[in-house]
Design a protein around this motif. Sequence first.
Motif, PDB file in Angstrom:
ATOM      1  N   LEU A   1      74.025  88.535  27.095  1.00 15.25           N
ATOM      2  CA  LEU A   1      73.352  87.290  27.465  1.00 15.25           C
ATOM      3  C   LEU A   1      72.741  86.632  26.237  1.00 15.25           C
ATOM      4  CD1 LEU A   1      72.687  85.674  30.044  1.00 15.25           C
ATOM      5  CD2 LEU A   1      70.568  86.963  30.205  1.00 15.25           C
ATOM      6  N   VAL A   2      73.059  85.364  26.036  1.00 16.83           N
ATOM      7  CA  VAL A   2      72.497  84.619  24.906  1.00 16.83           C
ATOM      8  C   VAL A   2      71.563  83.539  25.442  1.00 16.83           C
ATOM      9  CG1 VAL A   2      73.008  83.242  22.845  1.00 16.83           C
ATOM     10  CG2 VAL A   2      74.651  84.986  23.610  1.00 16.83           C
ATOM     11  N   ILE A   3      70.304  83.587  25.021  1.00 16.48           N
ATOM     12  CA  ILE A   3      69.308  82.577  25.401  1.00 16.48           C
ATOM     13  C   ILE A   3      69.230  81.567  24.263  1.00 16.48           C
ATOM     14  CG2 ILE A   3      66.889  82.170  26.002  1.00 16.48           C
ATOM     15  CD1 ILE A   3      68.462  83.848  28.074  1.00 16.48           C
ATOM     16  N   PHE A   4      69.678  80.353  24.537  1.00 14.94           N
ATOM     17  CA  PHE A   4      69.755  79.307  23.515  1.00 14.94           C
ATOM     18  C   PHE A   4      68.722  78.237  23.849  1.00 14.94           C
ATOM     19  CE2 PHE A   4      71.338  75.353  21.741  1.00 14.94           C
ATOM     20  CZ  PHE A   4      71.940  75.704  20.536  1.00 14.94           C
ATOM     21  N   SER A   5      67.737  78.043  22.971  1.00 13.74           N
ATOM     22  CA  SER A   5      66.757  76.971  23.210  1.00 13.74           C
ATOM     23  C   SER A   5      66.068  76.620  21.907  1.00 13.74           C
ATOM     24  CB  SER A   5      65.728  77.392  24.266  1.00 13.74           C
ATOM     25  OG  SER A   5      64.767  78.247  23.680  1.00 13.74           O
ATOM     26  N   ARG A   6      65.326  75.500  21.937  1.00 11.50           N
ATOM     27  CA  ARG A   6      64.758  75.032  20.672  1.00 11.50           C
ATOM     28  C   ARG A   6      63.288  75.371  20.496  1.00 11.50           C
ATOM     29  NH1 ARG A   6      64.678  68.461  21.792  1.00 11.50           N
ATOM     30  NH2 ARG A   6      63.110  68.494  23.421  1.00 11.50           N
ATOM     31  N   ASP A   7      62.672  75.969  21.512  1.00 12.71           N
ATOM     32  CA  ASP A   7      61.234  76.224  21.456  1.00 12.71           C
ATOM     33  C   ASP A   7      60.967  77.676  21.058  1.00 12.71           C
ATOM     34  OD1 ASP A   7      58.533  76.746  22.056  1.00 12.71           O
ATOM     35  OD2 ASP A   7      58.483  75.144  23.560  1.00 12.71           O
ATOM     36  N   GLU A   8      60.534  77.878  19.815  1.00 14.96           N
ATOM     37  CA  GLU A   8      60.366  79.254  19.335  1.00 14.96           C
ATOM     38  C   GLU A   8      59.249  79.989  20.082  1.00 14.96           C
ATOM     39  OE1 GLU A   8      58.724  79.839  15.476  1.00 14.96           O
ATOM     40  OE2 GLU A   8      57.700  77.916  15.432  1.00 14.96           O
ATOM     41  N   GLN A   9      58.202  79.252  20.478  1.00 17.93           N
ATOM     42  CA  GLN A   9      57.090  79.894  21.183  1.00 17.93           C
ATOM     43  C   GLN A   9      57.552  80.421  22.544  1.00 17.93           C
ATOM     44  OE1 GLN A   9      54.333  80.932  20.319  1.00 17.93           O
ATOM     45  NE2 GLN A   9      53.118  81.238  22.162  1.00 17.93           N
ATOM     46  N   LYS A  10      58.334  79.606  23.252  1.00 16.73           N
ATOM     47  CA  LYS A  10      58.851  80.060  24.557  1.00 16.73           C
ATOM     48  C   LYS A  10      59.789  81.257  24.364  1.00 16.73           C
ATOM     49  CE  LYS A  10      58.688  75.873  27.401  1.00 16.73           C
ATOM     50  NZ  LYS A  10      59.565  74.803  27.885  1.00 16.73           N
ATOM     51  N   GLN A  11      60.573  81.252  23.285  1.00 21.58           N
ATOM     52  CA  GLN A  11      61.461  82.397  23.024  1.00 21.58           C
ATOM     53  C   GLN A  11      60.650  83.647  22.712  1.00 21.58           C
ATOM     54  OE1 GLN A  11      64.885  82.197  20.637  1.00 21.58           O
ATOM     55  NE2 GLN A  11      65.728  80.414  21.641  1.00 21.58           N
ATOM     56  N   PHE A  12      59.601  83.479  21.933  1.00 17.72           N
ATOM     57  CA  PHE A  12      58.719  84.599  21.580  1.00 17.72           C
ATOM     58  C   PHE A  12      58.140  85.227  22.855  1.00 17.72           C
ATOM     59  CE2 PHE A  12      54.281  85.903  20.706  1.00 17.72           C
ATOM     60  CZ  PHE A  12      54.530  86.991  19.872  1.00 17.72           C
ATOM     61  N   LEU A  13      57.678  84.374  23.782  1.00 14.01           N
ATOM     62  CA  LEU A  13      57.097  84.878  25.031  1.00 14.01           C
ATOM     63  C   LEU A  13      58.154  85.520  25.930  1.00 14.01           C
ATOM     64  CD1 LEU A  13      54.656  81.911  25.808  1.00 14.01           C
ATOM     65  CD2 LEU A  13      54.030  84.206  25.009  1.00 14.01           C
ATOM     66  N   MET A  14      59.338  84.882  25.995  1.00 13.60           N
ATOM     67  CA  MET A  14      60.399  85.420  26.861  1.00 13.60           C
ATOM     68  C   MET A  14      60.900  86.768  26.335  1.00 13.60           C
ATOM     69  SD  MET A  14      63.721  83.474  28.338  1.00 13.60           S
ATOM     70  CE  MET A  14      64.984  84.362  29.259  1.00 13.60           C
ATOM     71  N   ALA A  15      60.888  86.922  25.009  1.00 15.02           N
ATOM     72  CA  ALA A  15      61.344  88.191  24.415  1.00 15.02           C
ATOM     73  C   ALA A  15      60.375  89.332  24.726  1.00 15.02           C
ATOM     74  CB  ALA A  15      61.509  88.034  22.913  1.00 15.02           C
ATOM     75  N   GLN A  16      59.141  88.986  25.114  1.00 10.40           N
ATOM     76  CA  GLN A  16      58.209  90.039  25.543  1.00 10.40           C
ATOM     77  C   GLN A  16      58.483  90.423  26.994  1.00 10.40           C
ATOM     78  OE1 GLN A  16      54.518  88.120  24.509  1.00 10.40           O
ATOM     79  NE2 GLN A  16      54.571  88.934  22.449  1.00 10.40           N
ATOM     80  N   GLU A  17      58.940  89.440  27.767  1.00  5.04           N
ATOM     81  CA  GLU A  17      59.282  89.689  29.173  1.00  5.04           C
ATOM     82  C   GLU A  17      60.609  90.431  29.285  1.00  5.04           C
ATOM     83  OE1 GLU A  17      59.587  86.893  33.084  1.00  5.04           O
ATOM     84  OE2 GLU A  17      58.633  85.990  31.344  1.00  5.04           O
ATOM     85  N   PHE A  18      61.551  90.058  28.439  1.00  3.24           N
ATOM     86  CA  PHE A  18      62.885  90.698  28.431  1.00  3.24           C
ATOM     87  C   PHE A  18      63.162  91.224  27.018  1.00  3.24           C
ATOM     88  CE2 PHE A  18      63.010  87.317  31.639  1.00  3.24           C
ATOM     89  CZ  PHE A  18      63.446  88.011  32.757  1.00  3.24           C
ATOM     90  N   PRO A  19      62.501  92.351  26.632  1.00  3.88           N
ATOM     91  CA  PRO A  19      62.632  92.828  25.250  1.00  3.88           C
ATOM     92  C   PRO A  19      64.002  93.449  24.974  1.00  3.88           C
ATOM     93  CG  PRO A  19      61.281  94.341  26.540  1.00  3.88           C
ATOM     94  CD  PRO A  19      61.629  93.187  27.451  1.00  3.88           C
TER      95      PRO A  19
END
Length: 340
Positions: free
Chosen positions: A37-55
């Motif tokens: 699964l590749v999560i592609f988006s432009r918001d680094e803060q949202k990616q940082f938070l999502m990576a804690q939810e789905f490490p």
Amino acid sequence: MGNFDLNDKSILITGGTGSLGKALTKRILSKYPNVRLVIFSRDEQKQFLMAQEFPQEKYPRIRYFIGDVRDYDRLKRAFKGVNYVIHAAAMKHVHLAEYNPMECVKTNVLGAENVINAALDSGIERVVALSTDKAAAPINLYGATKLASDKLFVAANNIKGVNPIKFSVVRYGNVMGSNGSVIPFFLNKRKEGFLPITDKTMTRFNISLDGGVDMVMHALEHAWGGEIFVPKIPSYKITDVAEAIAPSVEHKEVGIRPGEKIHEEMITTSDSFYTYDLGKYYVILPAVTNWSTPEFVQKMGAKSVPAGFTYNSGNNEQWETVETLRELIKEHVDPSFEVM
């Protein structure tokens, strides 16, 4: 889902850090542990938070990719080795799009064209793009850009040549509890002692995040290419939402914002000639297809809708009540919710 198996496949979600992207991620990872699964988006803060939810420690096959759908080269790089693309990236706030129109066009229209071209150039097998009820007979810029995006994805099936790729679209109304939607807004506002209601006659379609995910997965599995899938979902009155959340605080009518409609429409009378009833969903077929419509109708058990049919949140047959809204808020938005 029958024999449709995403294990060992690779899926990319543009706008993957949004509410729907996260719900899709949860569903896909729980059902298909071997999917990449590749999560592609432009918001680094949202990616940082999502990576804690789905490490990645727990989900080693997930990848986080910073990028903007406005950037074709970055999309093409991200699409390498991917089988399926779910295009959920969009600029979606109506009033912000009215104020910054060209920014909305760049993301929602030119971004859609970039996704299409990158998919055609990268061996992608299927693309499902997200639409909105605001794209039907649009009166605001956001709706107009999403209508243009829908047209681009539907027509992409005409330019693919021998490429077996399929492009389809999923269109639905307000997702319950999604970022920026009315229910979290009201839950927040009631602490201030009043709820601002734009217009007391206003209605909206209502779909849960799970319902939205179901539709995307349905399109991914069943699309022939070029369809716009529309769910049969209930409407609610904005006054019932206010009553469900905070009957004891003041409900203040503040007037509609730029580009807002009183009722939303998902299928217009002009669409009715190409619209079929699939039981659980409606589908709007393209005027020009590279497959046989009679064969589609027969295989899908599709029934054509009456000429002049329209699907509108104001004349819907299904309605949420104050009671069902309260149950849904507890189930889908805030488990600790209590009426105020």
